[in-house]
Design a protein around this motif. Structure first.
Motif, short mmCIF file in Angstrom:
data_model
loop_
_atom_site.label_atom_id
_atom_site.label_comp_id
_atom_site.label_asym_id
_atom_site.label_seq_id
_atom_site.Cartn_x
_atom_site.Cartn_y
_atom_site.Cartn_z
N GLN A 102 47.27 63.17 54.59
CA GLN A 102 47.27 61.98 55.41
C GLN A 102 48.18 62.23 56.59
O GLN A 102 49.37 62.53 56.41
CB GLN A 102 47.76 60.76 54.61
CG GLN A 102 47.84 59.49 55.41
CD GLN A 102 46.47 59.00 55.86
OE1 GLN A 102 45.50 59.05 55.11
NE2 GLN A 102 46.39 58.54 57.10
N SER A 148 40.60 66.23 53.64
CA SER A 148 40.35 66.45 52.22
C SER A 148 39.91 67.89 52.00
O SER A 148 39.30 68.50 52.88
CB SER A 148 39.26 65.51 51.71
OG SER A 148 39.62 64.15 51.88
N ARG A 172 42.77 61.67 57.99
CA ARG A 172 42.94 62.14 56.61
C ARG A 172 42.03 63.34 56.40
O ARG A 172 40.82 63.27 56.68
CB ARG A 172 42.60 61.03 55.63
CG ARG A 172 42.71 61.42 54.16
CD ARG A 172 42.41 60.21 53.30
NE ARG A 172 42.23 60.52 51.90
CZ ARG A 172 43.21 60.58 51.01
NH1 ARG A 172 44.46 60.37 51.39
NH2 ARG A 172 42.96 60.83 49.73
N TYR A 189 44.79 66.54 49.59
CA TYR A 189 44.56 65.68 50.73
C TYR A 189 45.76 65.75 51.68
O TYR A 189 46.88 66.04 51.27
CB TYR A 189 44.35 64.24 50.28
CG TYR A 189 43.32 64.10 49.20
CD1 TYR A 189 43.70 64.05 47.86
CD2 TYR A 189 41.96 64.04 49.50
CE1 TYR A 189 42.76 63.94 46.85
CE2 TYR A 189 41.01 63.94 48.50
CZ TYR A 189 41.41 63.89 47.18
OH TYR A 189 40.48 63.80 46.18
#
Length: 121
Positions: free
Chosen positions: A81, A21, A19, A79
């Protein structure tokens, strides 16, 4: 002055997940387009995923169904993922935002510092 600071990334085995950010800071009025790009060695930078200024999402063909972009407007953050990673996903990933700052009339494009994602086979 606006800064985009990225976090996440690293080394993962094929099939794994990561992930990323990215958070913007500064005199921000609003952020419209938010996106992730990547650049592999010897290749051009390519779009991975983005939120359009009407909040629709677009994904690069190679990541559709595996990656998911999300955003938190209150935090001026985006973000990514990444699931079912393959060695072909190895690249430096960059976040990108178009931001309106105080005292300005037009949105300006900003980039994060980049973060390495390496997927081992």
């Amino acid at each position: 002055q606006v800064q985009l600071v990225q976090s996440g990334g690293g080394l993962v085995q094929a099939g794994g997940s990561l992930r990323l950010s990215c958070a913007a800071s500064g005199s921000i009025v609003s952020a419209s387009v938010m996106a992730w790009y990547r650049q592999a060695p010897g290749k051009q930078r390519e779009l991975v995923a983005l939120f359009t200024n009407s909040d629709n999402t677009n994904y690069g063909d190679s990541v559709k169904g595996r990656f998911d972009i999300s955003r938190d407007n209150a935090k001026n953050a985006v973000y990514l993922q990444m699931n079912s990673l393959t060695p072909d996903d190895t690249a430096v990933y960059y976040c990108n935002m178009r931001i309106l700052t105080t005292g300005r009339l037009l949105f300006t494009e900003y980039w994060g510092q980049g973060t390495q994602v390496t997927v081992s086979s």
